[in-house]
Each structure stands twice: as C-alpha cells, then as structure tokens.
Write a protein that holds these residues in place. Sequence first.
Motif, PDB file in Angstrom:
ATOM      1  N   CYS A  59      -3.611  -9.876   1.826  1.00  0.00           N
ATOM      2  CA  CYS A  59      -2.924  -8.612   2.111  1.00  0.00           C
ATOM      3  C   CYS A  59      -1.579  -8.549   1.393  1.00  0.00           C
ATOM      4  O   CYS A  59      -1.231  -7.539   0.782  1.00  0.00           O
ATOM      5  CB  CYS A  59      -2.727  -8.437   3.620  1.00  0.00           C
ATOM      6  SG  CYS A  59      -4.085  -7.550   4.417  1.00  0.00           S
ATOM      7  N   VAL A  63      -0.889  -5.649  -1.356  1.00  0.00           N
ATOM      8  CA  VAL A  63       0.180  -4.689  -1.051  1.00  0.00           C
ATOM      9  C   VAL A  63       1.287  -4.788  -2.094  1.00  0.00           C
ATOM     10  O   VAL A  63       1.841  -3.773  -2.528  1.00  0.00           O
ATOM     11  CB  VAL A  63       0.712  -4.898   0.386  1.00  0.00           C
ATOM     12  CG1 VAL A  63       1.993  -4.115   0.624  1.00  0.00           C
ATOM     13  CG2 VAL A  63      -0.356  -4.494   1.406  1.00  0.00           C
ATOM     14  N   GLY A  67       2.528  -1.789  -4.566  1.00  0.00           N
ATOM     15  CA  GLY A  67       3.940  -1.423  -4.660  1.00  0.00           C
ATOM     16  C   GLY A  67       4.454  -1.476  -6.087  1.00  0.00           C
ATOM     17  O   GLY A  67       5.251  -0.629  -6.509  1.00  0.00           O
ATOM     18  N   SER A 145      -5.195   3.412  -1.354  1.00  0.00           N
ATOM     19  CA  SER A 145      -4.093   2.448  -1.292  1.00  0.00           C
ATOM     20  C   SER A 145      -3.277   2.631  -0.016  1.00  0.00           C
ATOM     21  O   SER A 145      -2.782   1.656   0.551  1.00  0.00           O
ATOM     22  CB  SER A 145      -3.203   2.543  -2.532  1.00  0.00           C
ATOM     23  OG  SER A 145      -2.502   3.763  -2.581  1.00  0.00           O
ATOM     24  N   GLN A 146      -3.172   3.860   0.464  1.00  0.00           N
ATOM     25  CA  GLN A 146      -2.467   4.120   1.720  1.00  0.00           C
ATOM     26  C   GLN A 146      -3.170   3.439   2.898  1.00  0.00           C
ATOM     27  O   GLN A 146      -2.528   2.889   3.788  1.00  0.00           O
ATOM     28  CB  GLN A 146      -2.336   5.620   1.966  1.00  0.00           C
ATOM     29  CG  GLN A 146      -1.715   6.001   3.293  1.00  0.00           C
ATOM     30  CD  GLN A 146      -0.289   5.466   3.442  1.00  0.00           C
ATOM     31  OE1 GLN A 146       0.476   5.405   2.487  1.00  0.00           O
ATOM     32  NE2 GLN A 146       0.068   5.073   4.654  1.00  0.00           N
ATOM     33  N   THR A 149      -2.280  -0.316   2.578  1.00  0.00           N
ATOM     34  CA  THR A 149      -0.894  -0.653   2.922  1.00  0.00           C
ATOM     35  C   THR A 149      -0.588  -0.395   4.399  1.00  0.00           C
ATOM     36  O   THR A 149       0.268  -1.072   4.973  1.00  0.00           O
ATOM     37  CB  THR A 149       0.110   0.102   2.035  1.00  0.00           C
ATOM     38  OG1 THR A 149      -0.095   1.506   2.158  1.00  0.00           O
ATOM     39  CG2 THR A 149      -0.021  -0.328   0.575  1.00  0.00           C
ATOM     40  N   SER A 150      -1.277   0.544   5.014  1.00  0.00           N
ATOM     41  CA  SER A 150      -1.019   0.803   6.440  1.00  0.00           C
ATOM     42  C   SER A 150      -1.814  -0.125   7.351  1.00  0.00           C
ATOM     43  O   SER A 150      -1.460  -0.314   8.511  1.00  0.00           O
ATOM     44  CB  SER A 150      -1.312   2.255   6.785  1.00  0.00           C
ATOM     45  OG  SER A 150      -2.678   2.558   6.628  1.00  0.00           O
ATOM     46  N   CYS A 152      -2.837  -3.511   6.374  1.00  0.00           N
ATOM     47  CA  CYS A 152      -2.424  -4.904   6.216  1.00  0.00           C
ATOM     48  C   CYS A 152      -1.203  -5.193   7.087  1.00  0.00           C
ATOM     49  O   CYS A 152      -0.303  -4.355   7.180  1.00  0.00           O
ATOM     50  CB  CYS A 152      -2.097  -5.193   4.753  1.00  0.00           C
ATOM     51  SG  CYS A 152      -3.557  -5.556   3.765  1.00  0.00           S
ATOM     52  N   LYS A 154       2.309  -6.301   8.355  1.00  0.00           N
ATOM     53  CA  LYS A 154       3.621  -6.323   7.712  1.00  0.00           C
ATOM     54  C   LYS A 154       4.208  -7.734   7.831  1.00  0.00           C
ATOM     55  O   LYS A 154       4.063  -8.366   8.870  1.00  0.00           O
ATOM     56  CB  LYS A 154       4.582  -5.315   8.363  1.00  0.00           C
ATOM     57  CG  LYS A 154       4.034  -3.901   8.458  1.00  0.00           C
ATOM     58  CD  LYS A 154       3.753  -3.315   7.093  1.00  0.00           C
ATOM     59  CE  LYS A 154       3.258  -1.894   7.195  1.00  0.00           C
ATOM     60  NZ  LYS A 154       1.885  -1.698   6.909  1.00  0.00           N
TER      61      LYS A 154
END
Length: 155
Positions: A59, A63, A67, A145-146, A149-150, A152, A154
């Motif tokens: 992840c 990510v 980015g 991709s959103q 990223t949402s 995975c 943080k």
Amino acid sequence: MTRFTLGSALAVTALTIALTACQSTPHDGQAARSAPPAGGASTDEAVYVTGARPGDDACARVVSAIGYLELSLLPAGQEDAQRYDGDVRGRFGYVRGTLAMYGPHLPASLAGPAATIEEVGTPLSTADTDPARRPALLREYRDASQVITSTCPKP
C-alpha cells in the motif's frame, strides 16, 4: 598532430567506457533482480521500482507512486487541458511498474482498481495514444487511484 591523437584517445576511452556500461545491463527484457530483503524473501521476484524490495509495504509503495504522478497532473476537472509530455507518460509508466510489483500484495478489494489503472495506464503512458481518448482515460485512472489511496491504511 599530437592534439588530434590525444583527442582521438579521449574519444576512444569514452566510447569504451560507454560500451562497457551498456554491456553490464540486462538485454533479455527481464526486470532487474534485487537482493532479498532482511526478511529473506526470494530473489526471483522482479523489481520494477528503483530502491524497492519485494517485502516493502504494498500500500505504501502504490500510494507513493500515485502521489508522484499526481505532482505532474493538473487538478481534477481539468483533464481536457492535461498535457502528456515525457514526464507525465513516464510517471504513468512508474505507477504501472509499481503495480506490477506490488499490486498482487494489495488488499484483495483493490484488485479491480489496480487492474483499471493498468488498463488505462498503458495508453496514458504511450506517446501515440489518440489525444481525444486521454481525458476519459485520465478520469478512469483518477477514480481507480482514489479508491486505492482511500482504502490503503494511512501511515
């Protein structure tokens, strides 16, 4: 004449160094192999990302690649104005390489978005793609991709 001989010698030396460097890279189309990570993973896993190790957090790597690409993209809603120079196409290729290496290690729920990025990332990383197709492909990429990223965790 001495000046010509010295210049010729320097040119031959530079050419020899360049040819030697080229011979040290793989020519069989295979990705470079990495040393096993501290955890002892196999060296048989392909490395598509410089400095990456097969045991890295999937992840985090994916990510990060997303980015990195985002830095070269116009904000959402401006897909029709996006340019696709070598930088942008190369960064799409980087995301694709990262997914090739780490996609299988993402949570199972991200298999669909990862496949979508591969599907749309291929023409977005290619110079000869019809420019009229690119905005729709970029929108699909952004949606997928959103999700990644949402989803995975943080750090």
